[in-house]
Design a protein around this motif. Structure first.
Motif, short mmCIF file in Angstrom:
data_model
loop_
_atom_site.label_atom_id
_atom_site.label_comp_id
_atom_site.label_asym_id
_atom_site.label_seq_id
_atom_site.Cartn_x
_atom_site.Cartn_y
_atom_site.Cartn_z
N ASN A 104 0.83 -1.21 0.00
CA ASN A 104 0.00 0.00 0.00
C ASN A 104 0.86 1.26 0.00
N LEU A 105 1.92 1.24 0.78
CA LEU A 105 2.80 2.40 0.87
C LEU A 105 3.51 2.64 -0.46
N PHE A 106 4.00 1.59 -1.08
CA PHE A 106 4.64 1.71 -2.38
C PHE A 106 3.68 2.35 -3.39
N ASP A 107 2.45 1.82 -3.43
CA ASP A 107 1.45 2.35 -4.37
C ASP A 107 1.13 3.81 -4.09
N ARG A 108 0.98 4.17 -2.83
CA ARG A 108 0.68 5.57 -2.49
C ARG A 108 1.80 6.50 -2.92
N ILE A 109 3.04 6.07 -2.74
CA ILE A 109 4.17 6.90 -3.13
C ILE A 109 4.20 7.05 -4.65
N VAL A 110 4.04 5.95 -5.36
CA VAL A 110 4.04 5.98 -6.83
C VAL A 110 2.89 6.83 -7.36
N ASP A 111 1.72 6.72 -6.72
CA ASP A 111 0.53 7.47 -7.16
C ASP A 111 0.53 8.92 -6.70
N ASP A 112 1.60 9.36 -6.04
CA ASP A 112 1.71 10.73 -5.52
C ASP A 112 0.52 11.06 -4.62
N ASP A 113 0.23 10.14 -3.71
CA ASP A 113 -0.93 10.24 -2.83
C ASP A 113 -0.61 10.90 -1.49
N PHE A 114 0.44 11.69 -1.43
CA PHE A 114 0.80 12.44 -0.23
C PHE A 114 0.73 13.92 -0.58
N PRO A 115 -0.35 14.62 -0.17
CA PRO A 115 -0.48 16.02 -0.55
C PRO A 115 0.58 16.93 0.07
N ASN A 116 1.08 16.57 1.25
CA ASN A 116 2.10 17.38 1.90
C ASN A 116 3.48 16.96 1.42
N LYS A 117 4.28 17.95 1.06
CA LYS A 117 5.66 17.69 0.62
C LYS A 117 6.58 18.76 1.23
N THR A 118 6.45 18.94 2.55
CA THR A 118 7.22 19.98 3.21
C THR A 118 8.45 19.46 3.94
N ILE A 119 8.50 18.14 4.17
CA ILE A 119 9.62 17.53 4.90
C ILE A 119 10.41 16.66 3.93
N SER A 120 11.66 17.00 3.74
CA SER A 120 12.49 16.25 2.81
C SER A 120 12.98 14.94 3.42
N SER A 139 12.66 0.83 -14.25
CA SER A 139 11.33 1.41 -14.05
C SER A 139 11.06 1.86 -12.61
N ILE A 140 12.05 1.72 -11.72
CA ILE A 140 11.86 2.20 -10.34
C ILE A 140 11.68 3.72 -10.39
N PRO A 141 10.57 4.21 -9.85
CA PRO A 141 10.36 5.66 -9.84
C PRO A 141 11.48 6.38 -9.07
N GLU A 142 11.91 7.50 -9.60
CA GLU A 142 13.01 8.27 -9.01
C GLU A 142 12.71 8.73 -7.59
N VAL A 143 11.43 8.84 -7.23
CA VAL A 143 11.08 9.29 -5.88
C VAL A 143 11.68 8.37 -4.82
N PHE A 144 11.91 7.10 -5.17
CA PHE A 144 12.51 6.16 -4.23
C PHE A 144 14.03 6.26 -4.17
N LEU A 145 14.62 6.96 -5.12
CA LEU A 145 16.07 6.99 -5.23
C LEU A 145 16.69 8.36 -4.97
N ASP A 146 15.91 9.41 -5.11
CA ASP A 146 16.42 10.77 -4.97
C ASP A 146 15.81 11.45 -3.74
N LYS A 147 16.46 12.49 -3.30
CA LYS A 147 15.96 13.29 -2.18
C LYS A 147 14.59 13.85 -2.55
N SER A 148 13.64 13.76 -1.62
CA SER A 148 12.30 14.26 -1.88
C SER A 148 12.23 15.77 -1.65
N PRO A 149 11.21 16.42 -2.20
CA PRO A 149 11.07 17.86 -2.00
C PRO A 149 10.76 18.18 -0.53
N GLY A 150 11.04 19.40 -0.15
CA GLY A 150 10.75 19.85 1.21
C GLY A 150 12.00 20.30 1.93
N ASP A 151 11.81 20.66 3.17
CA ASP A 151 12.91 21.15 4.01
C ASP A 151 13.56 20.00 4.76
#
Length: 158
Positions: A104-120, A139-151
């Motif tokens: 479920n967590l993997f799917d939510r991350i891939v689907d961009d199902d987290f409206p808040n993006k303030t904490i990196s 095909s691994i989404p970059e969100v799992f490999l790179d620093k996420s947006p936020g502070d």
């Protein structure tokens, strides 16, 4: 004077989180999680002892204030690297609660199902690990490999 008061309030909030983290009953923690801010959720997630089961992480993820950075933190703390490394890791696991949480967590991350993006969050990967993951599964989404947006947030140990 204001700085000391702000500092004292911050210290009190951290003490409340610490007391909550070590509470006997998960139901008490879950009740409090419903009213937490993104930062409080992140600090709680970062200090959570996984030997206590999956109820607390699920409650954190179920809070609408849960940040993408917190979701990624929980993904990696729940051994999400195994999922990125092998597509069969989930299906081969005998732990049904882990399978549900991580899928479920993997799917939510891939689907961009987290409206808040303030904490990196920076994935705990070496350059070699990230390279091998990209090579073995492009095909691994970059969100799992790179620093996420936020502070960047300093996470106190509770």
């Amino acid at each position: 004077m204001t700085n000391k008061k702000t500092s004292d309030t911050h210290g009190e909030e951290l003490q409340e989180l610490k007391d909550l983290l070590y509470a006997e009953e998960n139901s008490n923690i879950i009740a409090e999680i419903k009213n937490m801010s993104p930062l409080e959720l992140h600090i709680l997630a970062a200090n959570f002892n996984w030997n206590s089961g999956f109820e607390i992480p699920e409650a954190i993820l179920g809070n609408g204030n849960c940040d993408l950075g917190t979701g990624l933190l929980l993904f990696y703390r729940a051994d999400g690297y195994r999922v990125l490394e092998s597509k069969d890791a989930v299906s081969e696991s005998a732990q049904s609660e882990w399978k549900d949480l991580i899928s479920n967590l993997f799917d939510r991350i891939v689907d961009d199902d987290f409206p808040n993006k303030t904490i990196s969050f920076t994935p705990p990967l070496t350059k070699v690990q990230a390279f091998k993951l990209r090579k073995s599964n492009p095909s691994i989404p970059e969100v799992f490999l790179d620093k996420s947006p936020g502070d960047d947030v300093a996470i106190p140990v509770l």
